[in-house]
Enzyme design. Structure first.
Site: not given
Length: 699
Positions: A443, A241
């Site tokens: 969100e 990542d």
């Protein structure tokens, strides 16, 4: 490995033998530096296609992954992924590999996200297919096969299973957090989808930011060597990542400096660095932290991926796909089909569907009625064909029906002006449609949720006070109230269930989301979506967010009554099961046959998701309450019936013991055929039909 792929590998190894150390290292960073003299282009490995080609111009925007999860439709997900990869390949071929170094113009896509949505407070749960390992495995596999194509060697585009592993929040702690998890939970919940995608041929795997039982996921000997390479025989490449390797020494404190970090990552099997840490590899070789053989191993894997994409030898069956071959109308229709199948009807007291000849005035209100962001979700592309819920309802209502709109209340921030004219409009309207919920400003991933004080996660799963207060005011008129909820995570409000006459969950439905909502509201489409995640009554029913034990989580382990169970979703017709039977196929008892007849009692055609769950009644150790083992989406005409048969190999019925080993007990197997998980919800005014059977297995 077949002869052809072995020959290709030999060609790659010959290329590497002609490279300098610096040239090899240049290929191992996401903005890879090519080697023109060997025909290897500059290439940017970082591309996104979670639910459509992202950040690369006009593209079809399909529903967010959680919405695709709500379809329970493998064939649909396969077709969506196929459409995505056709658009991606056509865009790539149009600019040529010479421009593949630019962001988001490549063919290596870091999707799907197959983490388990174990806690509904996680803002990135919207990127997943839900909380169940079987559903996630099957939809993830469908996505991979659709994206990568069917050629035995070449790839139309390359998929990536992420984030490996045990990654689902909290967002604010992901760079420092150590997820402590038992072997049982690993094998029972967190790893099955990754194993399934590896077996399906996924080309790459991305490591997570967090540690897992003390090891950083992008440098985990257990995950990357033991599980991925040795046990599962993964042949593709592993990517970190972004900037996760720097977290080893900066945040996790498991290494002392950058050289130790890159050595741990590379030796563990991380081939590609999203970031810049691998720029130090030459120094690491010079000082003995890693060897050139370690580098060669990684570069072989990376170049094989590029070769499968046709970037090295300019060959393969996908080189001729052009922009002119994209059937945009077909993809538009597919986006609409996906959005319609994803929308979940949670409550309906009879107000839906609306009959045009019975109404003359519709009031549309709410912060998401005109909010294009609420169509998109994160990691979305851009489309010139976005249609909001308000626009779609006005279009469908036509000029003979009055449609009025006021926003009414804010999405997230608190009202400043105390005056409220909006709620009073309801007394004039025949029906009010309130489009509420969330969008990606509140969100999502830590850097995207700009209005969130909790890095995109939630402390409360209810609608915020502003929206709930406004809905109460709307209801004071006594007129029917239809609530459309948009967002990527459960919105859990017993209060809303009481006051609304109908509730639709539309998720982030993509470019056709407005039309899909309108079609369902007016009855042009019969809703058929199912919840891919449990909606608890409140956060008080959940364990601590940082606790990665599965005890008390998801329908498989919860003991409390939820607001809406996993797999739940109503329809405008009424289905029932008849004649549920189960038997062993042979005396060896190595395969089970479970069969049922599904009957449509209603007056309109409907699609239903028939769900099969199992439980070992007398297992010698703790097992999940129930586990989804199979499902089928079927279309049943009004007044008709169909036979649904499930064939279950014995190995799929294994339990995971405390050591993480799969075991097939003897004793009594319980099966449940239903329209949602076998969880009691006494407050629901209408419960789904249930059928339980028991089958003995004694050797």
């Amino acid at each position: 490995m077949n002869t052809f792929s072995a020959q290709k590998r030999g060609q790659i190894e010959t290329l590497i033998s002609n490279m300098s150390l610096e040239e090899k290292i240049g290929l191992m960073i996401h903005r890879a530096k090519g080697i023109p003299r060997l025909g290897i282009p500059d290439y940017n490995w970082w591309n996104e296609a979670l639910h459509g080609v992202a950040n690369n111009g006009e593209a079809t925007v399909f529903p967010q992954a959680i919405a695709l999860g709500a379809t329970f439709d493998e064939d649909l997900v396969h077709r969506v992924a196929e459409a995505i990869s056709i658009e991606a390949r056509a865009k790539f071929n149009a600019v040529g590999k010479e421009k593949a170094e630019q962001y988001h113009r490549g063919l290596t896509f870091w999707a799907p996200n197959i983490n388990i949505f174990r806690d509904p407070r996680w803002g990135r749960g919207q990127e997943t297919y839900g909380e169940d390992p079987v559903l996630t495995s099957r939809l993830g596999t469908a996505y991979v096969r659709g994206l990568q194509g069917s050629d035995p060697y070449y790839l139309r585009a390359a998929a990536c299973a992420k984030h490996f592993a045990v990654h689902s929040g909290p967002e604010g702690l992901r760079h420092t957090f150590n997820a402590e998890v038992s072997q049982k939970d690993l094998e029972e919940t967190y790893l099955p989808a990754f194993k399934a995608l590896v077996k399906s041929g996924v080309e790459s795997v991305m490591g997570a930011y967090n540690r897992v039982n003390g090891e950083p996921a992008c440098g985990s000997t257990y995950l990357l060597k033991q599980k991925l390479r040795e046990e599962w025989q993964f042949q593709g490449h592993v990517v970190s990542d972004c900037w996760a390797i720097c977290d080893f020494h900066k945040n996790h404190k498991v290494t002392n400096d950058i050289l130790e970090s890159i050595a741990l990552a590379l030796r563990s099997g991380c081939d590609l660095n999203c970031g810049d840490a691998y720029n130090y590899l030459a120094e690491a070789v010079l000082k003995g932290y890693v060897t050139e053989d370690d580098i060669n191993r990684a570069v072989v894997r990376l170049l094989i991926t590029l070769d499968k994409l046709g970037l090295i030898h300019d060959d393969g069956p996908y080189q001729g796909i052009t922009i002119h071959q994209i059937d945009w109308k077909k993809h538009d229709s597919l986006a609409l089909e996906a959005a319609e199948k994803s929308i979940v009807l949670l409550k309906n007291n009879g107000v839906l569907p609306l009959k045009k000849d019975k109404i003359s005035y519709i009031y549309v209100t709410g912060p998401n009625a005109t909010n294009s962001d609420a169509l998109l979700g994160n990691y979305a592309g851009v489309s010139s064909r976005l249609l909001t819920v308000l626009e779609a309802i006005v279009e469908e209502a036509g000029p003979e029906i009055t449609v009025t709109y006021k926003k009414g209340c804010p999405l997230a921030e608190r009202r400043v002006n105390p005056n409220d004219w909006a709620s009073g409009v309801t007394k004039y309207a025949d029906v009010t449609i309130a489009v509420m919920g969330r969008d990606t400003s509140v969100e999502g991933e830590e850097g995207d949720a700009i209005l969130s004080s909790t890095y995109g996660d939630f402390e409360d799963l209810n609608l915020n006070d502003e929206q709930l207060s406004y809905l109460h005011k709307l209801k004071e008129s006594g007129k029917p109230l239809i609530v459309v909820l948009m967002g990527g995570a459960p919105i859990c409000s017993p209060e809303l269930h009481e006051i609304a006459d109908a509730i639709l969950v539309a998720w982030y439905p993509g470019q056709a989301g407005g039309t899909a909502v309108s079609n369902i509201v007016f009855g042009k489409t019969n809703p058929s979506g199912k919840l891919p995640v449990t909606f608890p009554k409140s956060v008080r029913q959940l364990p601590e967010f940082e606790n990665y034990s599965m005890q008390g989580r998801t329908y498989r382990y919860m003991t409390e009554e939820p607001l809406y169970p996993f797999g739940f979703g109503l329809s405008y017709t009424k289905m029932e099961f008849k004649h549920v039977t189960g038997r062993w196929k042979s005396p060896e008892k190595d395969e089970l046959i479970v069969s049922t007849e599904l009957y449509n009692q209603g007056t309109i055609d409907g699609e239903e998701v028939v769900q099969l769950y199992y439980h070992w009644k007398d297992a010698p150790f703790a097992v999940p309450n129930w586990s989804l083992i199979d499902f089928k989406r079927v279309l049943v005409a009004a007044g008709a019936s169909c036979i649904c048969e499930f064939k279950i190999p014995l190995e799929k019925l294994q339990c995971i013991d405390p050591s993480g080993k799969g075991v097939i007990p003897t004793g009594t197997l319980q099966f449940y055929v239903g329209f949602h998980a076998p969880v009691a919800c006494s407050h629901l005014y209408e419960d789904s039909e249930k059928s339980f059977i028991e089958i003995e297995r004694k050797i």
